[in-house]
Design an enzyme around this catalytic site. Structure first.
Site, PDB file in Angstrom:
ATOM      1  N   LYS A  76       0.863  -1.181   0.000  1.00  0.00           N
ATOM      2  CA  LYS A  76       0.000   0.000   0.000  1.00  0.00           C
ATOM      3  C   LYS A  76       0.902   1.235   0.000  1.00  0.00           C
ATOM      4  CE  LYS A  76      -3.985   1.770   2.686  1.00  0.00           C
ATOM      5  NZ  LYS A  76      -4.884   1.480   3.819  1.00  0.00           N
ATOM      6  N   SER A 102      -9.777   1.307   2.613  1.00  0.00           N
ATOM      7  CA  SER A 102      -8.877   2.165   1.880  1.00  0.00           C
ATOM      8  C   SER A 102      -7.727   1.420   1.200  1.00  0.00           C
ATOM      9  CB  SER A 102      -8.296   3.217   2.814  1.00  0.00           C
ATOM     10  OG  SER A 102      -7.481   2.624   3.796  1.00  0.00           O
ATOM     11  N   SER A 131     -10.148  -1.302   6.716  1.00  0.00           N
ATOM     12  CA  SER A 131      -9.569  -1.029   5.395  1.00  0.00           C
ATOM     13  C   SER A 131      -8.835  -2.165   4.723  1.00  0.00           C
ATOM     14  CB  SER A 131      -8.631   0.171   5.469  1.00  0.00           C
ATOM     15  OG  SER A 131      -9.376   1.338   5.321  1.00  0.00           O
TER      16      SER A 131
END
Ligand code: GLN
Length: 473
Positions: free
Chosen positions: A62, A137, A161
């Protein structure tokens, strides 16, 4: 694609193929922010034994994970030019285990959001259906695993997330206990809720990966001294004597009947394997308070954490007449309006005159919620529920802007794992309308093994090991 299948190809072949595939998928998914040239990492592999746990595995991080010399934006315009001078702890750990980073993945800006439509580089699409959201996310990481590009990706989980995008895309999303994995070098969101998590497609890989990632790191004060367990060697699918508690508040709120039916059928199968399945209910008022409590705490902590992104200390700089103007202009241009809105809410609850009645009150409510979770966990090994109330929403129908008005517990119960810090895992259990659906389990602190063991039995029942778009197609 699980590790086993990835290993069927030689290391260079699989790494370059993954990179190629990630680039090809970009037009469809928009999942990557930056592609990473693997040449140096492949050279460094020579010093690592081929028996290392993730030897030659192409992986994705990420984009809030600091990578030395590689741009790290957290999908925010303000960090567009940020090139870290150091690696996050987990990057060193992954590379020591032989993993090769091929891309930095898109996310909702600074982790704020659940759709991955709030990314500076634009929305990420669902690997199963491009007209639907990936979830966020950690949406880019999830999409690249779900698309069969890589067998493993790192995400972070402050409210759900990792676990929500995993549910929307039919893969495993694991969030271990708070403190189990060091957060050193991760761009924070809300420090009392932030966890490193990850995506895989098999329970075996999930266990192996935790052995790689977990462990004390003196640079993260919140990281635990507890010994890392032999999760993979201790895998055991025997459900006899296991106590599984269904969280009825969530199941009653699940909107899609196909999801409820899939869940109920799975519970019957687990019972047939010897598990005791009971039904529990948490106090409804506390469940309704989940989101307001979460948003107060998360936004307040985020406001404090990101006060250094001002164009002076960190971030791109927008010109101005004086220092104050520079900061105002930088922050106005640097963040999307949704993130700025959250900073307003965060600041408001931290005003001296509001602290007691908003911020401290939210912390007290958080404590009550965790005590309520402890009550139901006292008599069970895991609490289980559908991971989401619907399949991944269509992009045009999804909204992130409500900020706390949505009290549907089927959509936000996974924040229980962040309030408590307890380990929590989402995994696929079937399909509805051609889209993957799944369940979420939460166990007691540091009892990741139980999640893996029950997860293994579930995986055997569903046959969804190695589930990705390529395999299913
Ligand atoms: N959707 C939640 C939020 O917007 C959770 C995000 C997360 O876990 N990073 O804050």
């Amino acid at each position: 694609m699980d590790f086993e299948r990835a290993r069927k190809q030689d290391v260079e072949g699989r790494v370059y193929e993954a990179l190629e595939k990630a680039k090809e998928a970009q037009a469809r998914l928009n999942a990557a922010v930056t592609f990473v040239d693997p040449k140096e990492q492949l050279k460094e592999l020579e010093a690592i034994g081929a028996d290392a746990a993730m030897y030659g595995m192409p992986v994705v991080l990420k984009d809030n994970v600091n990578t030395k010399g590689i741009r790290t934006t957290a999908s925010s315009r303000i960090l567009d030019n940020y090139i870290p001078v150091y690696n996050a702890h987990i990057v060193d750990k992954l590379q020591a285990a032989g993993a090769v980073v091929i891309a930095k993945a898109s996310m909702d800006e600074l982790g704020m959001g659940g759709t991955n439509r709030n990314a500076y580089t634009g929305p990420v699409n669902n690997a199963w259906d491009e007209s639907r959201i990936s979830g966020g996310s950690s949406g880019g990481s999830a999409a690249l695993v779900a698309a069969g590009v890589v067998p493993f990706a790192i995400g972070t989980d402050t409210g759900d997330s990792v676990r929500k995008p995993a549910a929307y895309q039919g893969i495993i999303g694991m969030k271990p206990t708070y403190g189990r994995i060091s957060r050193y070098g991760i761009i924070p969101y809300a420090s009392s809720l932030d966890h490193v998590g990850y995506f895989t497609t098999s329970v075996q890989d999930t266990a192996v990966a935790l052995e790689v990632l977990a462990g004390r790191d003196d640079r993260d004060m919140t990281s635990s001294n507890r010994a890392v367990e032999a999760y993979a060697a201790n895998l055991n699918h025997d459900l006899r004597g296991k106590r599984i508690a269904v969280l009825d508040n969530v199941q009653e709120a699940v909107a899609d009947p196909a999801i409820r039916e899939n869940f109920d059928a799975l519970m019957k199968k687990l019972e047939a394997r010897g598990a005791t399945v009971t039904h529990v209910r948490m106090d409804d008022k506390l469940m309704k308070a989940l989101m307001p409590t979460y948003y107060i705490i998360a936004n307040a902590e985020a406001t404090a954490n990101h006060s250094n992104l001002d164009g002076i200390r960190f971030g791109m700089r927008e010109a101005g007449e004086n220092v104050e103007d520079v900061m105002i202009n930088t922050r106005t241009k640097g963040f999307c309006s949704y993130v700025r809105k959250r900073f307003v809410i965060g600041s408001y609850s931290l005003f001296v005159e509001n602290q007691d009645k908003i911020f401290r009150k939210a912390q007290k409510v958080r404590r009550l919620i965790v005590e309520e979770l402890n009550r139901v966990l006292a008599n069970s090994d895991v609490v289980i529920a559908s991971a989401a109330g619907t399949i991944a929403p269509l992009a045009e129908e999804s909204k992130d802007s409500h900020l706390g008005a949505d009290n549907n517990v089927a959509e936000n119960h996974m924040v229980l794992g962040n309030f408590s810090g307890y380990p929590s895992m989402t995994m696929p259990t079937g399909f509805a309308e051609g889209m993957p659906i799944g369940i979420n389990m939460t166990a007691k602190a540091f009892d990741e093994q139980t999640l893996f063991n029950i997860g293994l039995a579930i995986e055997e029942e569903t046959g969804l090991k190695g589930n990705d778009v390529e395999v299913d197609a």
